[in-house]
Design an enzyme around this catalytic site. Structure first.
Site, PDB file in Angstrom:
ATOM      1  N   GLY A 135      -2.021  -8.117   5.896  1.00 38.40           N
ATOM      2  CA  GLY A 135      -1.593  -9.015   4.836  1.00 38.40           C
ATOM      3  C   GLY A 135      -0.631 -10.064   5.358  1.00 38.40           C
ATOM      4  O   GLY A 135      -0.144  -9.988   6.492  1.00 38.40           O
ATOM      5  N   ASP A 168      -6.287   3.835   4.251  1.00 40.31           N
ATOM      6  CA  ASP A 168      -6.718   3.265   2.980  1.00 40.31           C
ATOM      7  C   ASP A 168      -5.800   3.792   1.885  1.00 40.31           C
ATOM      8  O   ASP A 168      -5.805   4.979   1.564  1.00 40.31           O
ATOM      9  CB  ASP A 168      -8.167   3.652   2.706  1.00 40.31           C
ATOM     10  N   LEU A 169      -4.987   2.905   1.309  1.00 37.37           N
ATOM     11  CA  LEU A 169      -4.016   3.336   0.304  1.00 37.37           C
ATOM     12  C   LEU A 169      -4.666   3.825  -0.984  1.00 37.37           C
ATOM     13  O   LEU A 169      -3.986   4.402  -1.831  1.00 37.37           O
ATOM     14  CB  LEU A 169      -3.037   2.189  -0.004  1.00 37.37           C
ATOM     15  N   THR A 185      -3.254  -7.213  -4.332  1.00 36.83           N
ATOM     16  CA  THR A 185      -2.554  -8.412  -4.795  1.00 36.83           C
ATOM     17  C   THR A 185      -3.444  -9.416  -5.522  1.00 36.83           C
ATOM     18  O   THR A 185      -2.975 -10.507  -5.869  1.00 36.83           O
ATOM     19  CB  THR A 185      -1.887  -9.125  -3.607  1.00 36.83           C
ATOM     20  N   TYR A 197      -1.861  -5.818 -12.756  1.00 37.09           N
ATOM     21  CA  TYR A 197      -1.171  -5.844 -11.461  1.00 37.09           C
ATOM     22  C   TYR A 197       0.303  -5.497 -11.633  1.00 37.09           C
ATOM     23  O   TYR A 197       0.829  -4.622 -10.932  1.00 37.09           O
ATOM     24  CB  TYR A 197      -1.320  -7.229 -10.828  1.00 37.09           C
ATOM     25  N   LYS A 241       2.365  -2.083 -10.234  1.00 36.07           N
ATOM     26  CA  LYS A 241       3.540  -2.126  -9.351  1.00 36.07           C
ATOM     27  C   LYS A 241       4.712  -1.388  -9.984  1.00 36.07           C
ATOM     28  O   LYS A 241       5.497  -0.730  -9.276  1.00 36.07           O
ATOM     29  CB  LYS A 241       3.907  -3.579  -9.045  1.00 36.07           C
ATOM     30  N   TRP A 277       6.346 -14.971  -5.576  1.00 37.39           N
ATOM     31  CA  TRP A 277       5.685 -16.209  -5.171  1.00 37.39           C
ATOM     32  C   TRP A 277       5.614 -16.314  -3.644  1.00 37.39           C
ATOM     33  O   TRP A 277       5.981 -17.331  -3.046  1.00 37.39           O
ATOM     34  CB  TRP A 277       6.420 -17.417  -5.755  1.00 37.39           C
TER      35      TRP A 277
END
Length: 287
Positions: free
Chosen positions: A10, A35-36, A61, A124, A128, A149
Site C-alpha cells: 500500500g 491475507d488479513l 481502503t 468503511y 475501521k 486524506w
C-alpha cells in the site's frame, strides 16, 4: 527492534519500508504472504517470526466498493486488527494500528479530538471503528493512530495522482468543495510513525496525526495544479469548478468535516506536523 509490517504494497506501507529500516529491522508482509481476510493465515504468519512490535498498515481502503463488499471489509478492517492485537498480547509486544477520520460523522465544525464520540457514516468507517474497538478489548499495549486524506507518490489511485491524470487529459475538472479535511502526505506520516516507535516510553492509546492546515477537495485540487505547473508537469487543465457533494453522489457517505486535532501528538513529540501544502510540494518533487 524487529517490526512486523502488514500492508507493504500500500501507499503508506511502501513509505514505511523506505523509512523504518533506519530505526529497526522490518519484516514486511504483503497480502499474498498474510491475507488479513484469513484469520488462520494471520496467526501462522506471525508464528513464523520473532518480533518486538506489530505495525498494521494494511487495510481495505476502497471506500465506495466497501458498501457492497461488507463481509470482506469487515474481515480486513474489523476482525483482523483484533486478531493481530490478540497475537501481540500473547507475545507481550505492542500493536501499532493505523485508523481513519471516517470513524466520525463530520457534524462538528472544530477539529475532532481523540475523545470525541464516533459515528461512522459508511461501511468503511464502521469497519475501521470495529477494528479499533477489537484492539482495545484485546490488549492495553496498543497505539491507534488515526489519519486522513492520505496520498503518496507510489499509489495510482489516490487523489493527487487522479488529479494529475485528469489535469493532463482535460481542460475542465469539477471537484467537491463542501468536504473539509487535512491532506496528509505519506512521507510526513511515515516519519511521524517512526518518531512514535522510538519514543520512550512507547505511547499507548489513541492519537491523531495529519498534516497541519485544512482544505476542501476543491482547494486541494487547485493547489495540486498550481504546484505541478510550477514543476512543469504536463497539464491541459484551465478551469477547476467547485461543486457540492449532492452534485457528485457516491455509494458511500463521507463526513463533511473530518479535520483531526493534532494537539495531543504535537505535545508528545514536541513538533508540529508540516503544513499540507509543503507535503504536497515535496511529494510532487519526488515524482
Amino acid at each position: 527492534m524487529r517490526i512486523l509490517l502488514t500492508g507493504v504494497t500500500g501507499q503508506l506501507g511502501r513509505e514505511l519500508q523506505r523509512i523504518l529500516p533506519e530505526i529497526a529491522e522490518v519484516i514486511g508482509y504483503s497480502r499474498q504472504e498474510m491475507d488479513l481476510a484469513q484469520p488462520e493465515q494471520i496467526q501462522r504468519a506471525i508464528a513464523r517470526v520473532q518480533l518486538d512490535l506489530i505495525l498494521n498498515a494494511g487495510a481495505y481502503t476502497a471506500v465506495d466498493r466497501a458498501e457492497t463488499e461488507l463481509d470482506l471489509v469487515r474481515a480486513i478492517n474489523g476482525i483482523a486488527p483484533q486478531i493481530l492485537a490478540e497475537e501481540a498480547q500473547k507475545r507481550e509486544v505492542a500493536l501499532f494500528h493505523i485508523s481513519t477520520d471516517y470513524v466520525f460523522d463530520g457534524r462538528k465544525n472544530t477539529p475532532y479530538t481523540e475523545e470525541d464520540e464516533t459515528n461512522p457514516l459508511s461501511a468503511y468507517g464502521a469497519s475501521k471503528w470495529v477494528g479499533e474497538e477489537g484492539i482495545r478489548q484485546a490488549t492495553a499495549n496498543h497505539l491507534i493512530l488515526r489519519t486522513a486524506w492520505v496520498y503518496g507518490a507510489g499509489e495510482t489511485g489516490n487523489f493527487v495522482k487522479t488529479m494529475l491524470r485528469l489535469g493532463a487529459e482535460r481542460e475542465e475538472i469539477r471537484v467537491v468543495s463542501d468536504q473539509i479535511g487535512s491532506p496528509t502526505w505519506t512521507g510526513d506520516l511515515a516519519r511521524a510513525i517512526a518518531q512514535l516507535l522510538t519514543h520512550t516510553p512507547f505511547p499507548t492509546g489513541t492519537y491523531h496525526y495529519t498534516n497541519s492546515g485544512v482544505a476542501s477537495w476543491y482547494d486541494f485540487a487547485v493547489a495540486i495544479f498550481e504546484e505541478a505547473s510550477n514543476l512543469n508537469f504536463p497539464l491541459k487543465v484551465k478551469n477547476v469548478i467547485p461543486i457540492t457533494t449532492a452534485d457528485y453522489p457516491t455509494p458511500a457517505r463521507r463526513p463533511a468535516y473530518s479535520v483531526l486535532s493534532t494537539q495531543k501528538i504535537t505535545a508528545l513529540l514536541s513538533t508540529q506536523p508540516p503544513h499540507w501544502r509543503e507535503g504536497l510540494r515535496q511529494m510532487l518533487r519526488s515524482m
